[in-house]
Design a protein around this motif. Structure first.
Motif, PDB file in Angstrom:
ATOM      1  N   ARG A   1       0.858  -1.182   0.000  1.00  0.00           N
ATOM      2  CA  ARG A   1       0.000   0.000   0.000  1.00  0.00           C
ATOM      3  C   ARG A   1       0.892   1.230   0.000  1.00  0.00           C
ATOM      4  NH1 ARG A   1      -4.800  -0.328   3.289  1.00  0.00           N
ATOM      5  NH2 ARG A   1      -3.820   0.994   4.852  1.00  0.00           N
TER       6      ARG A   1
ATOM      7  N   THR B   1      -6.857  -5.748  11.274  1.00  0.00           N
ATOM      8  CA  THR B   1      -7.244  -6.597  10.152  1.00  0.00           C
ATOM      9  C   THR B   1      -8.245  -7.639  10.642  1.00  0.00           C
ATOM     10  OG1 THR B   1      -6.434  -8.103   8.422  1.00  0.00           O
ATOM     11  CG2 THR B   1      -5.300  -8.178  10.542  1.00  0.00           C
TER      12      THR B   1
ATOM     13  N   TYR C   1      -3.030 -11.543   0.788  1.00  0.00           N
ATOM     14  CA  TYR C   1      -3.174 -10.218   0.188  1.00  0.00           C
ATOM     15  C   TYR C   1      -4.244 -10.229  -0.893  1.00  0.00           C
ATOM     16  CZ  TYR C   1      -0.699 -11.691  -4.067  1.00  0.00           C
ATOM     17  OH  TYR C   1      -0.349 -12.314  -5.250  1.00  0.00           O
ATOM     18  N   ASN C   2      -4.728  -9.045  -1.210  1.00  0.00           N
ATOM     19  CA  ASN C   2      -5.599  -8.852  -2.365  1.00  0.00           C
ATOM     20  C   ASN C   2      -5.362  -7.444  -2.899  1.00  0.00           C
ATOM     21  OD1 ASN C   2      -7.043  -7.193  -0.585  1.00  0.00           O
ATOM     22  ND2 ASN C   2      -8.630  -8.743  -0.210  1.00  0.00           N
ATOM     23  N   ASP C   3      -6.299  -6.921  -3.685  1.00  0.00           N
ATOM     24  CA  ASP C   3      -6.089  -5.612  -4.303  1.00  0.00           C
ATOM     25  C   ASP C   3      -5.976  -4.476  -3.286  1.00  0.00           C
ATOM     26  OD1 ASP C   3      -6.113  -6.768  -6.784  1.00  0.00           O
ATOM     27  OD2 ASP C   3      -8.212  -6.300  -7.218  1.00  0.00           O
ATOM     28  N   SER C   4      -6.433  -4.704  -2.072  1.00  0.00           N
ATOM     29  CA  SER C   4      -6.346  -3.663  -1.047  1.00  0.00           C
ATOM     30  C   SER C   4      -5.017  -3.702  -0.290  1.00  0.00           C
ATOM     31  CB  SER C   4      -7.506  -3.785  -0.053  1.00  0.00           C
ATOM     32  OG  SER C   4      -7.435  -4.995   0.662  1.00  0.00           O
TER      33      SER C   4
END
Length: 261
Positions: A117, A138, A246-249
């Motif tokens: 990020r 989280t 993880y992902n797109d965020s």
């Protein structure tokens, strides 16, 4: 009127006859919907980079502040200032590291990505970004175990993942990382330290360059079991498995576990 006072006295007697209940006994604890987020720093570096030892010091100081199991560092020797191994020379550059270097469009080294990020960052911004990431929570929890068999050099990796709030899609990434590698490193004024100690060096992507696609559900714990054979030359007592979801965020949670004590 007399009957009213009789009822009132009876009510008071009933209340005062009850045992006192402590405040901690009156409350029903509700499980937390979030957990503390660990932070992953992906450090792009190179043995011919004269400013990279200073960047490694920045990471070391941050790990002293937060703990190395909380601030999980992985050093990618990649790009034109990194060197591959040849006969008689210990080089730390990898093809996978170069893939990440190109994918993130790293302009030069030293640079880092923190929890994936905020983009590619220069070392003077790392401390602030790390601080911001540790302030986050989280919903992803990861339980990580490794079992090493010396005879076969195989490590069994058991990963339990769960989401505490809502179903979430992403990828589980497993990396092999090694500490205390003695190899040359350049410093300012073209000084070369032949026995420089390199730490948290990326060695291999255990489950592929981009990991395994998963969907985590609040209904159950997702279990992954991976068997991996350590490459020749890797010292198991100095090796770690780093795992993160993880992902797109960005990176939602990261953990690490030593291969062998």
């Amino acid at each position: 009127m007399k009957s009213f006072y009789i009822c009132l006295l009876a009510a008071v007697a009933l209340l005062t006859g009850c045992d006192s209940v402590g405040s901690d006994e009156r409350l029903i604890e509700v499980p937390a919907a979030t957990v503390q987020r660990n932070v992953l720093i992906e450090d792009f570096t190179g043995q011919r980079c004269i400013f990279c030892p200073d960047a490694a010091e920045v990471i070391e100081q941050q790990q002293k502040l937060y703990g190395a199991d909380k601030l999980i560092a992985v050093a990618f020797h990649a790009g034109p200032l990194a060197i591959k191994s040849t006969a008689g020379f210990v080089g730390l550059r990898t093809d996978v590291g170069d893939t990440y270097y190109k994918y993130w469009a790293v302009p030069n080294v030293p640079k880092a990505i923190i929890n994936r990020r905020g983009g590619v960052l220069s070392k003077d911004t790392w401390a602030g970004r790390i601080y911001d990431e540790f302030a986050q929570t989280t919903t992803i929890d990861i339980d990580f175990k490794c079992q090493y068999e010396a005879a076969t050099r195989q490590v069994e990796i058991e990963t339990d993942l769960k989401t505490l709030a809502e179903d979430v899609k992403g990828k589980l990434q497993l990396w092999l990382v090694e500490d205390s590698i003695v190899a040359p490193q350049m410093f300012p004024n073209n000084k070369v330290e032949k026995e420089y100690v390199h730490n948290h060096v990326f060695r291999a992507a255990i489950n592929g360059e981009w990991g395994t696609e998963l969907t985590l559900s609040t209904k159950n714990v997702h279990k992954e079991k991976t068997t991996y054979t350590l490459p020749e030359g890797i010292q198991p007592n100095k090796a770690w498995i780093v795992g993160f979801f993880y992902n797109d965020s960005g990176v939602l949670q990261a953990v690490r576990q030593k291969v062998s004590l």
